[in-house]
Write an enzyme that holds these catalytic residues in place. Structure first.
Site, PDB file in Angstrom:
ATOM      1  N   ASN A 253      32.020-104.933  65.871  1.00 29.14           N
ATOM      2  CA  ASN A 253      33.225-104.739  65.072  1.00 29.14           C
ATOM      3  C   ASN A 253      34.238-105.868  65.251  1.00 29.14           C
ATOM      4  O   ASN A 253      35.440-105.665  65.212  1.00 29.14           O
ATOM      5  CB  ASN A 253      33.864-103.379  65.368  1.00 29.14           C
ATOM      6  CG  ASN A 253      34.933-102.943  64.365  1.00 29.14           C
ATOM      7  OD1 ASN A 253      35.927-102.343  64.735  1.00 29.14           O
ATOM      8  ND2 ASN A 253      34.739-103.225  63.100  1.00 29.14           N
TER       9      ASN A 253
ATOM     10  N   CYS B  77      28.977-102.585  62.291  1.00 35.56           N
ATOM     11  CA  CYS B  77      28.122-103.620  62.872  1.00 35.56           C
ATOM     12  C   CYS B  77      28.078-103.401  64.381  1.00 35.56           C
ATOM     13  O   CYS B  77      28.581-102.390  64.882  1.00 35.56           O
ATOM     14  CB  CYS B  77      28.574-105.028  62.495  1.00 35.56           C
ATOM     15  SG  CYS B  77      30.110-105.597  63.260  1.00 35.56           S
TER      16      CYS B  77
ATOM     17  N   ASP C 224      23.818-112.163  61.653  1.00 32.50           N
ATOM     18  CA  ASP C 224      24.976-112.060  62.536  1.00 32.50           C
ATOM     19  C   ASP C 224      25.533-113.451  62.826  1.00 32.50           C
ATOM     20  O   ASP C 224      24.885-114.252  63.518  1.00 32.50           O
ATOM     21  CB  ASP C 224      24.568-111.366  63.831  1.00 32.50           C
ATOM     22  CG  ASP C 224      25.757-110.949  64.675  1.00 32.50           C
ATOM     23  OD1 ASP C 224      26.851-111.530  64.491  1.00 32.50           O
ATOM     24  OD2 ASP C 224      25.593-110.059  65.517  1.00 32.50           O
TER      25      ASP C 224
ATOM     26  N   CYS D 286      33.076-109.216  63.809  1.00 35.66           N
ATOM     27  CA  CYS D 286      32.663-110.224  62.815  1.00 35.66           C
ATOM     28  C   CYS D 286      32.343-109.575  61.469  1.00 35.66           C
ATOM     29  O   CYS D 286      33.193-109.513  60.592  1.00 35.66           O
ATOM     30  CB  CYS D 286      31.448-111.026  63.295  1.00 35.66           C
ATOM     31  SG  CYS D 286      31.722-112.062  64.739  1.00 35.66           S
ATOM     32  N   ARG D 287      31.121-109.087  61.321  1.00 36.31           N
ATOM     33  CA  ARG D 287      30.647-108.654  59.999  1.00 36.31           C
ATOM     34  C   ARG D 287      31.346-107.415  59.457  1.00 36.31           C
ATOM     35  O   ARG D 287      31.769-107.397  58.296  1.00 36.31           O
ATOM     36  CB  ARG D 287      29.134-108.423  60.033  1.00 36.31           C
ATOM     37  CG  ARG D 287      28.341-109.692  60.275  1.00 36.31           C
ATOM     38  CD  ARG D 287      26.880-109.417  60.463  1.00 36.31           C
ATOM     39  NE  ARG D 287      26.662-108.636  61.685  1.00 36.31           N
ATOM     40  CZ  ARG D 287      25.509-108.086  62.026  1.00 36.31           C
ATOM     41  NH1 ARG D 287      24.457-108.210  61.235  1.00 36.31           N
ATOM     42  NH2 ARG D 287      25.394-107.415  63.149  1.00 36.31           N
ATOM     43  N   SER D 288      31.466-106.350  60.250  1.00 33.66           N
ATOM     44  CA  SER D 288      32.066-105.131  59.683  1.00 33.66           C
ATOM     45  C   SER D 288      33.552-105.293  59.362  1.00 33.66           C
ATOM     46  O   SER D 288      33.984-104.807  58.318  1.00 33.66           O
ATOM     47  CB  SER D 288      31.782-103.895  60.540  1.00 33.66           C
ATOM     48  OG  SER D 288      32.323-104.005  61.827  1.00 33.66           O
TER      49      SER D 288
END
Length: 152
Positions: A11, A8, A123, A13-15
């Site tokens: 690096n 993401c 996001d 939050c999402r990934s």
């Protein structure tokens, strides 16, 4: 061994959520010894920072920890080290191709394509909806794992 890199923007939050959700899924399925799972950023702005507290809290709600994870940047040299590069949104896909110079091995995918969807994982840094991000990421990770198992 299947080597997966979730990617993401920052690096934080999402990934990392995807990294630790996928690690739980493969552990729960008894296949953790067959996978190497990591995550990284396409940008440099969060390097060295830990997982964003609301993302960490969302993982914890589901019994998933992410201790000691800090943001790292995706490097061109990573292309030869992993089988899958899974981006969270269209911008991540574009930025990965820029970092790598191409996708000659066909290794770059958007996560929600594995959930039979073409949309982006929104996001939560901006939406503040970490629960929705978790749900989308989990759905994509389950689809990815299923796809890998079918290819075996």
């Amino acid at each position: 061994m299947y080597k997966i890199m979730f990617v993401c923007h920052g690096n934080i939050c999402r990934s990392p959520m995807a990294e630790f959700i996928m690690k739980k899924l493969v552990t729960d399925s008894g296949m953790s010894d067959q996978f190497h799972i990591a995550s990284s950023a396409t940008s440099t702005e969060e390097l060295g920072n830990t997982v964003y507290p609301p993302a960490r809290a969302e993982l914890a709600k589901h019994g998933i920890g992410c201790a000691r994870k800090t943001a790292v940047r995706l490097m061109k040299s990573d292309y030869d080290k992993f089988d899958y590069f899974i981006g969270m949104d269209t911008a991540n896909i574009r930025n990965m191709k820029h970092i790598f110079g191409s996708d000659s091995g066909g290794k770059i995918f958007k996560l929600l394509t594995f959930a039979s969807r073409g949309d982006d994982v929104s996001d939560p840094w901006y939406s503040r909806d970490f629960s929705k991000a978790y749900s989308d990421i989990e759905e994509g990770c389950k689809g990815l794992l299923s796809s890998i198992i079918k290819q075996k």
